[in-house]
Motif scaffolding. Structure first.
Motif, PDB file in Angstrom:
ATOM      1  N   PRO A  54      80.269  26.574 -49.326  1.00 60.94           N
ATOM      2  CA  PRO A  54      78.836  26.769 -48.851  1.00 60.94           C
ATOM      3  C   PRO A  54      78.604  26.395 -47.645  1.00 60.94           C
ATOM      4  CG  PRO A  54      79.172  25.984 -51.110  1.00 60.94           C
ATOM      5  CD  PRO A  54      80.484  25.672 -50.495  1.00 60.94           C
ATOM      6  N   VAL A  55      77.383  26.937 -46.951  1.00 64.07           N
ATOM      7  CA  VAL A  55      76.900  26.530 -45.522  1.00 64.07           C
ATOM      8  C   VAL A  55      75.789  25.417 -45.681  1.00 64.07           C
ATOM      9  CG1 VAL A  55      75.571  27.245 -43.613  1.00 64.07           C
ATOM     10  CG2 VAL A  55      77.232  28.843 -44.666  1.00 64.07           C
ATOM     11  N   SER A  56      75.841  24.272 -44.963  1.00 66.73           N
ATOM     12  CA  SER A  56      74.900  23.604 -45.006  1.00 66.73           C
ATOM     13  C   SER A  56      74.451  23.146 -43.418  1.00 66.73           C
ATOM     14  CB  SER A  56      75.152  22.263 -45.769  1.00 66.73           C
ATOM     15  OG  SER A  56      76.130  21.431 -44.896  1.00 66.73           O
ATOM     16  N   TYR A  57      73.117  22.566 -43.252  1.00 68.75           N
ATOM     17  CA  TYR A  57      72.796  22.205 -42.024  1.00 68.75           C
ATOM     18  C   TYR A  57      72.392  20.623 -42.157  1.00 68.75           C
ATOM     19  CZ  TYR A  57      72.023  27.162 -41.761  1.00 68.75           C
ATOM     20  OH  TYR A  57      72.195  28.697 -41.835  1.00 68.75           O
ATOM     21  N   HIS A  58      72.738  20.164 -40.904  1.00 65.12           N
ATOM     22  CA  HIS A  58      72.216  18.726 -40.527  1.00 65.12           C
ATOM     23  C   HIS A  58      71.666  18.430 -39.445  1.00 65.12           C
ATOM     24  CE1 HIS A  58      73.181  14.505 -41.698  1.00 65.12           C
ATOM     25  NE2 HIS A  58      73.311  14.309 -40.386  1.00 65.12           N
ATOM     26  N   GLY A  59      70.415  17.729 -39.526  1.00 67.91           N
ATOM     27  CA  GLY A  59      69.438  17.129 -38.390  1.00 67.91           C
ATOM     28  C   GLY A  59      70.053  15.757 -38.346  1.00 67.91           C
ATOM     29  N   THR A  60      69.752  15.050 -37.303  1.00 70.50           N
ATOM     30  CA  THR A  60      70.329  13.874 -37.061  1.00 70.50           C
ATOM     31  C   THR A  60      69.335  12.934 -36.460  1.00 70.50           C
ATOM     32  OG1 THR A  60      70.151  14.390 -34.549  1.00 70.50           O
ATOM     33  CG2 THR A  60      72.304  15.040 -35.747  1.00 70.50           C
TER      34      THR A  60
END
Length: 253
Positions: free
Chosen positions: A144-150
């Motif tokens: 699956p695709v995921s997104y990550h902020g920092t």
């Protein structure tokens, strides 16, 4: 947005890693080759945080995408970025339901994806990436695709320092990301380009191993658990098996 040039891509990467990186296209000199270092080692270093990035940079030479010369760090642009897989979502408003790894894939409408060169860079092959091109359905074996902020601190459960495990998570210690691009965009890192003076937001687009991730009490958060006391070597191993960036998303503010 017109096609992103690689200087701006490098500025985005610098913003994500918290380290000033400069381009090179095959530096000459006294550097020796280290065949054990590869692109995915560098990506993992960026995930685990600035300290590991610097450690890796201090011993990266020759054919590695990362070079260290004194206190400056350089990236081999040809070995790190993969422009043929860049994708412009900036004018996309498609709300159709897509699936990746049998999970919803919320396409990054309004963003431009700068592709990283990850094909054949992991020891278990490329199945985790699925097949090329637009499609609404999943294919066998893909993640699956995921997104990550920092930039978010522990109260929300997303770690502050890239994907480096921290002690203050809401649902457990480890690496948090989300399938919801809108959630992640609120936690993006911002930077002003020295090249054009414009301000951008930047986040990571990843694939996450469905066998390794934990769905939190809040279902739009996914956790890769890293127990307290895990060694740096083991932490790196967990990350490589669990969550892999394959694109940097950039958006003009």
């Amino acid at each position: 947005m017109s096609k992103i040039d690689r200087e701006l891509a490098l500025e985005a990467l610098s913003a994500l890693t918290g380290t000033t990186l400069k381009p090179y296209f095959g530096l000459k000199g006294s550097m020796n080759s280290d065949p054990e270092l590869d692109i995915y080692n560098f990506i993992t270093a960026a995930i685990l945080g600035q300290e590991v990035l610097r450690l890796l940079g201090a011993r990266s030479y020759g054919q590695s995408p990362l070079q260290s010369v004194g206190k400056e760090m350089f990236v081999n642009m040809d070995e790190f970025f993969e422009p043929r897989f860049d994708c412009d979502f900036t004018h996309l408003s498609d709300k159709s339901v897509c699936m990746r790894g049998n999970e919803r894939y919320k396409r990054p409408c309004g963003w431009y994806r700068i592709a990283l060169k990850v094909l054949d860079k992991y020891p278990d092959g490329n199945t985790w990436l699925g097949t090329d091109g637009w499609r609404s359905h999943s294919v066998a074996g893909e993640w699956p695709v995921s997104y990550h902020g920092t930039t978010v601190e522990g109260a929300t459960g997303i770690v502050k320092s890239h994907y480096k495990a921290g002690p203050r998570q809401l649902y457990g210690r480890g690496i948090y990301s989300t399938y919801d691009i809108d959630q992640a965009s609120g936690y993006s890192r911002e930077f002003t380009s020295q090249k054009n003076g414009k301000r951008y937001r930047v986040i990571m687009q990843n694939r996450i191993n469905p066998k390794m991730r934990k769905v939190c009490g809040r279902p739009d958060y996914w956790l890769i658990e890293i127990p307290e006391g895990t060694s740096a070597v083991k932490e790196k191993e967990i990350v490589e098996k669990s969550i892999r960036p394959y694109g940097i998303l950039i958006k003009e503010v």
